[in-house]
Scaffold this active site. Structure first.
Site, PDB file in Angstrom:
ATOM      1  N   ASP A   6       0.877  -1.182   0.000  1.00  0.00           N
ATOM      2  CA  ASP A   6       0.000   0.000   0.000  1.00  0.00           C
ATOM      3  C   ASP A   6       0.906   1.221   0.000  1.00  0.00           C
ATOM      4  O   ASP A   6       1.228   1.789   1.047  1.00  0.00           O
ATOM      5  CB  ASP A   6      -0.928  -0.008   1.218  1.00  0.00           C
ATOM      6  CG  ASP A   6      -1.886   1.173   1.236  1.00  0.00           C
ATOM      7  OD1 ASP A   6      -1.931   1.915   0.235  1.00  0.00           O
ATOM      8  OD2 ASP A   6      -2.585   1.355   2.250  1.00  0.00           O
TER       9      ASP A   6
ATOM     10  N   ASP B  93      -1.051 -13.282 -15.127  1.00  0.00           N
ATOM     11  CA  ASP B  93       0.362 -13.008 -15.380  1.00  0.00           C
ATOM     12  C   ASP B  93       0.652 -11.884 -16.370  1.00  0.00           C
ATOM     13  O   ASP B  93       1.458 -10.994 -16.095  1.00  0.00           O
ATOM     14  CB  ASP B  93       1.048 -14.281 -15.872  1.00  0.00           C
ATOM     15  CG  ASP B  93       0.852 -15.449 -14.928  1.00  0.00           C
ATOM     16  OD1 ASP B  93       0.193 -15.280 -13.886  1.00  0.00           O
ATOM     17  OD2 ASP B  93       1.345 -16.541 -15.234  1.00  0.00           O
TER      18      ASP B  93
ATOM     19  N   GLU C 246      -3.745   0.700  -8.208  1.00  0.00           N
ATOM     20  CA  GLU C 246      -4.509  -0.002  -7.193  1.00  0.00           C
ATOM     21  C   GLU C 246      -5.505  -0.900  -7.916  1.00  0.00           C
ATOM     22  O   GLU C 246      -6.241  -0.439  -8.786  1.00  0.00           O
ATOM     23  CB  GLU C 246      -5.232   1.012  -6.300  1.00  0.00           C
ATOM     24  CG  GLU C 246      -4.262   1.882  -5.513  1.00  0.00           C
ATOM     25  CD  GLU C 246      -4.896   3.129  -4.913  1.00  0.00           C
ATOM     26  OE1 GLU C 246      -4.289   3.717  -4.003  1.00  0.00           O
ATOM     27  OE2 GLU C 246      -6.000   3.518  -5.379  1.00  0.00           O
TER      28      GLU C 246
ATOM     29  N   GLU D 105      -1.934  -2.386  -3.777  1.00  0.00           N
ATOM     30  CA  GLU D 105      -1.481  -2.626  -5.148  1.00  0.00           C
ATOM     31  C   GLU D 105      -0.789  -3.991  -5.212  1.00  0.00           C
ATOM     32  O   GLU D 105      -0.276  -4.473  -4.208  1.00  0.00           O
ATOM     33  CB  GLU D 105      -0.459  -1.567  -5.592  1.00  0.00           C
ATOM     34  CG  GLU D 105      -0.851  -0.139  -5.346  1.00  0.00           C
ATOM     35  CD  GLU D 105      -0.393   0.396  -3.998  1.00  0.00           C
ATOM     36  OE1 GLU D 105      -1.093   1.290  -3.458  1.00  0.00           O
ATOM     37  OE2 GLU D 105       0.643  -0.078  -3.478  1.00  0.00           O
TER      38      GLU D 105
ATOM     39  N   ASN E 275      -3.175   4.571   1.837  1.00  0.00           N
ATOM     40  CA  ASN E 275      -4.563   5.047   1.802  1.00  0.00           C
ATOM     41  C   ASN E 275      -5.568   3.918   1.990  1.00  0.00           C
ATOM     42  O   ASN E 275      -6.772   4.112   1.816  1.00  0.00           O
ATOM     43  CB  ASN E 275      -4.839   5.788   0.490  1.00  0.00           C
ATOM     44  CG  ASN E 275      -4.837   4.853  -0.722  1.00  0.00           C
ATOM     45  OD1 ASN E 275      -4.340   3.723  -0.661  1.00  0.00           O
ATOM     46  ND2 ASN E 275      -5.376   5.335  -1.833  1.00  0.00           N
TER      47      ASN E 275
ATOM     48  N   GLU F 215      -6.364 -26.257 -18.823  1.00  0.00           N
ATOM     49  CA  GLU F 215      -6.056 -25.023 -18.105  1.00  0.00           C
ATOM     50  C   GLU F 215      -6.962 -23.882 -18.566  1.00  0.00           C
ATOM     51  O   GLU F 215      -7.458 -23.094 -17.766  1.00  0.00           O
ATOM     52  CB  GLU F 215      -4.589 -24.671 -18.350  1.00  0.00           C
ATOM     53  CG  GLU F 215      -4.069 -23.473 -17.605  1.00  0.00           C
ATOM     54  CD  GLU F 215      -2.593 -23.235 -17.890  1.00  0.00           C
ATOM     55  OE1 GLU F 215      -1.950 -22.508 -17.111  1.00  0.00           O
ATOM     56  OE2 GLU F 215      -2.064 -23.769 -18.897  1.00  0.00           O
TER      57      GLU F 215
ATOM     58  N   ASN G 225       0.832   4.444  -0.836  1.00  0.00           N
ATOM     59  CA  ASN G 225       0.469   5.748  -0.283  1.00  0.00           C
ATOM     60  C   ASN G 225      -0.314   5.642   1.027  1.00  0.00           C
ATOM     61  O   ASN G 225      -0.850   6.636   1.521  1.00  0.00           O
ATOM     62  CB  ASN G 225      -0.315   6.576  -1.306  1.00  0.00           C
ATOM     63  CG  ASN G 225      -1.534   5.831  -1.836  1.00  0.00           C
ATOM     64  OD1 ASN G 225      -1.944   4.814  -1.274  1.00  0.00           O
ATOM     65  ND2 ASN G 225      -2.107   6.334  -2.922  1.00  0.00           N
TER      66      ASN G 225
END
Length: 844
Positions: free
Chosen positions: A476, A562, A616, A484, A480, A796, A478
């Site tokens: 995180d 990915d 984010e 991320e 807040n 997959e 910042n």
């Protein structure tokens, strides 16, 4: 009382195989609930998979790098078998395939092939003249041959995490005694693969005594192909003595014995097949083998009952409603998960279900894969589900960790038999460059929902809480409260000084002024560079062809998606098309929309602890909101009332912020937000800008699956999901909308349909009241995904426009989500068993 209900002798010796306790746990249901069973009770189920195959090379692969067959593994064993396909292969099972620590390879076309000769009549029993059949069962393999004089049946089942047993049943169909010569023979494969005739590095030494044939393999440490310790061995043991001839040069043996079979008489013989990674494993298995050969029929019966338990509990789950997912697919899903079960070995300390035995790179355990597997296993193999959770938390980072104490609380991405160089190992697949999305609490809650195991909650709650907090400590930037994805401190991401590492490809004739200062030329005309400031300079100037950034891969892997477009992944052709549409004649300007930056995260002492990508992510924060609700429920169970109330309040606040900050009213969808260190906060507490330009992906329906989206916003998202030019393709709910600039139907996370995201999407629609639409999207995949309704392996992923099979075969999380949908999605407008959101959706 039926015969199959009699008390079964229990294993009493101590074994290092965790799978032994799991095998017994599967039998508790029967030993404690062995009341009189109705005569018509079903005891066996046919496999939904094609288990036949004829391996001709040690490594046999298809276009996706998979071994082309679906061998039968069970009980956590590291070796598996097939049914024969050729006339010359009759009389035994083909294979085995073994997992050489991290890679699946075939040892033989057939390592134990039986031929029988009538000594009195001086003729062999020719398999071509027999009435024959073969069956793949859910839990075993069966071969049957019948001649006028003799019936032969071979049944293979697994009885431990290192051993399978073949029961050979002979029956004399005449009124005269039969004098028989039995011969078993086997030979190792010697050609590596079809286009590479060289012999393997692990050439074996073959030895024998009157009951054993043993293959001892040489040490091989080929990081990306095969790994053997020098103590690896394969042991064949028989229940009767034989004489054995060995041809060492040809890597083959022949064992023979004579048998007198009385008129109308029958006899059972037994052969065990054990694969060991080390001499220690071999030594420890000997006590079990002694018990096994004392009462082999009882162990065969244990295996049958264990599978009866799996199937009865797993398939009775839909008694209250008719499932939309057909039962044969549910059986295939159960088989896939249990075939990918590996017992503890090497640095895998606890039993796990790996992503795929037959895919080259997937014989280890990944964090969110394991949690998805556990959520499904909870309903038919709950003890294995618990072990599957614990396996990843065996390596939860602590404050005293010697490599990365700054990541205390983190659960690493992937664990394998061998650790990596940072951990003083020689493995290449172990990965601590990132974590994985926080679905661990969801999986533990699924297990609790299935088992009411409060002890598990007590054990896991502090671990889950530490992992949850890690996201805010290390991801995180910042502070807040919106996290991320990112990357750890790692040699693939940065140098000792914390400078960002990337590989640069320049345009012809382009050479930035500081190139020599920060970069070193490589043999392939690229440059290896270390410098965050130089990276920023290149982004601003745009005079480069491509950059490959280790931390960008780490952040993408941490998301589990990915190479998704939202993380800046787009190929040159797609980027040019994007430029032509939005910035004609200005490729550099177009590239800026897809550039990613990396933000340095520090602790209270201003020490670098990792990197965040500069966005984010909506589904990361949706998962964290869900996790807060679940941790609150766990805290309540444990009597931690104040903590539970605090977590619930935090979850409500985060849910509100997600809906304020990540939803775009103009397009009716949720997106990530791009941030920078200089961003100011708007009136809703949101920083940065929505990444609408990078298109839509399945992250947009995560607030619906987690139950935190208000109905109005959920309706807008549902409309996008159901639009044929967005996600409602022939096989729906792909990993990028058809309108996404980075979409391609054959790119891993930029178009292909992954069944976890498909499941999240279908169940999101179901729980918000779009039941008919949910069933329609589910049916489209069930009907159009190639091979799913037949005997082909669960894949997959699948092609969103044609349904063609893509990616790994026998893929566990695809199986897990198919099974969960079998349990949860009815074939009618009825309430789903798991339909209630975790949170009450916010008011419009």
């Amino acid at each position: 009382m039926q015969e199959h209900c009699r008390k079964i002798p229990q294993l009493t010796h101590r074994s290092f195989h965790l799978s032994k306790s799991l095998l017994l746990a599967g039998l508790v249901f029967f030993t404690l609930n062995c009341q009189a069973k109705p005569a018509q009770e079903k005891l066996t189920w046919q496999s939904s998979l094609d288990r036949s195959g004829s391996p001709q090379f040690i490594r046999q692969t298809d276009a996706f790098g998979n071994q082309p067959f679906n061998p039968f593994f069970d009980a956590g064993a590291w070796h598996g078998f097939l049914l024969p396909t050729a006339a010359s292969e009759q009389g035994g099972f083909t294979g085995p395939m073994v997992i050489t620590e991290e890679y699946g390879l075939y040892l033989a076309n057939g390592l134990e092939r039986l031929t029988i000769r009538d000594l009195a009549a001086q003729h062999p029993f020719d398999y071509q003249q027999a009435q024959s059949s073969q069956q793949a069962l859910a839990g075993g393999l069966l071969l049957s041959y019948q001649w006028p004089e003799l019936t032969l049946e071979l049944e293979l089942r697994f009885v431990s995490g290192r051993t399978a047993i073949v029961e050979t049943r002979l029956h004399n169909r005449t009124q005269q005694s039969l004098s028989l010569q039995l011969s078993w023979q086997g030979q190792l494969l010697t050609q590596w693969q079809q286009d590479q005739p060289q012999q393997p590095g692990w050439r074996a030494s073959v030895s024998a005594n009157e009951v054993d044939v043993s293959f001892q393999f040489a040490r091989v440490r080929q990081q990306w192909d095969q790994m053997m310790s020098g103590d690896n061995s394969y042991l064949i043991r028989r229940s009767l003595p034989t004489t054995t001839e060995i041809q060492q040069q040809q890597q083959q043996y022949l064992s023979q014995t004579r048998l007198q079979l009385p008129a109308a008489g029958s006899q059972q013989l037994y052969t065990s097949h054990s694969y060991f990674h080390s001499q220690q494993e071999n030594d420890q298995e000997q006590a079990f083998l002694n018990l096994l050969f004392a009462t082999p029929a009882e162990y065969q019966q244990q295996s049958r009952l264990r599978w009866q338990h799996y199937m009865q509990t797993g398939l009775n789950a839909t008694a209250q409603h008719k499932a939309l997912v057909p039962e044969p697919i549910a059986i295939k899903a159960i088989e896939t998960l249990l075939s990918n079960w590996r017992s503890a070995a090497g640095h895998i300390l606890t039993d796990v279900v790996t992503p795929s035995t037959t895919a080259r790179w997937f014989n280890g355990a990944w964090a969110w894969d394991s949690w998805k597997h556990a959520a499904a296993l909870a309903w038919f193999a709950p003890e294995l589900a618990k072990q599957n959770m614990l396996a990843m938390f065996d390596y939860q980072i602590s404050t005293t960790d010697k490599v990365r104490p700054q990541d205390a609380g983190m659960v690493t991405d992937a664990i394998f038999y061998n650790q990596d160089q940072q951990r003083n190992g020689d493995g290449g697949n172990w990965n601590e460059r990132n974590s994985k999305p926080p679905l661990a609490s969801w999986a533990v809650w699924q297990i609790y929902h299935a088992t009411a195991d409060l002890a598990l909650i007590k054990q896991m709650y502090p671990k889950l809480l530490a992992y949850h907090q890690w996201w805010y400590n290390n991801r995180d930037h910042n502070h807040n409260g919106l996290a991320e994805y990112g990357a750890t401190l790692h040699p693939k991401h940065n140098n000792a000084a914390g400078d960002l590492f990337f590989t640069l490809t320049l345009n012809a004739g382009s050479a930035p002024a500081d190139l020599a200062r920060y970069c070193t030329a490589t043999a392939d005309k690229k440059y290896d560079c270390y410098s965050q400031s130089f990276y920023e300079q290149l982004l601003a100037q745009g005079n480069y062809q491509a950059m490959d950034i280790g931390a960008q891969h780490g952040a993408g892997w941490e998301s589990g998606m990915d190479n998704a477009g939202r993380f800046g992944f787009i190929n040159e052709q797609q980027l040019q098309q994007y430029a032509d549409q939005f910035y004609p004649q200005d490729l550099n300007r177009a590239r800026q929309d897809w550039q990613v930056r990396f933000l340095k995260n520090t602790n209270a002492q201003q020490q670098l602890v990792g990197f965040s990508i500069n966005q984010e992510s909506v589904e990361l924060n949706s998962y964290l909101a869900q996790e807060k609700y679940l941790l609150a429920k766990m805290a309540d169970l444990l009597g931690k009332t104040a903590t539970a109330q605090q977590l619930k309040q935090q979850a409500d606040q985060l849910s509100q912020r997600i809906n304020q900050c990540f939803f775009d009213p103009q397009t009716g969808f949720y997106y990530d937000r791009q941030i920078s260190a200089a961003d100011s906060t708007d009136q809703n507490g949101c920083t940065g800008t929505l990444l609408t330009k990078r298109g839509r992906g399945p992250e947009g329906w995560s607030p619906l699956w987690t139950g935190i989206a208000p109905p109005k916003q959920a309706a807008a998202v549902a409309q996008v999901m159901l639009t044929t030019t967005e996600f409602n393709s022939a096989v729906p709910l792909g990993t990028a909308a058809l309108s996404n600039p980075a979409y391609h139907p054959d790119i891993y996370w930029r178009g292909r349909v992954w069944l976890d995201q498909w499941y999240f999407g279908v169940m999101a629609l179901q729980q918000y009241g779009y039941q008919a639409e949910a069933r329609t999207l589910a049916e489209k995949l069930l009907q159009r995904a190639e091979g799913l309704a037949g005997t082909a392996a669960i894949r997959e992923n699948y092609h969103p426009q044609t349904g063609a099979m893509q990616g790994a075969t026998n893929f566990s999380w695809s199986a897990a989500h198919l099974y969960m949908m079998y349990r949860q999605l009815p074939n009618a407008s009825l309430p789903s068993p798991a339909a209630a959101p975790l949170a009450t959706p916010a008011a419009d």
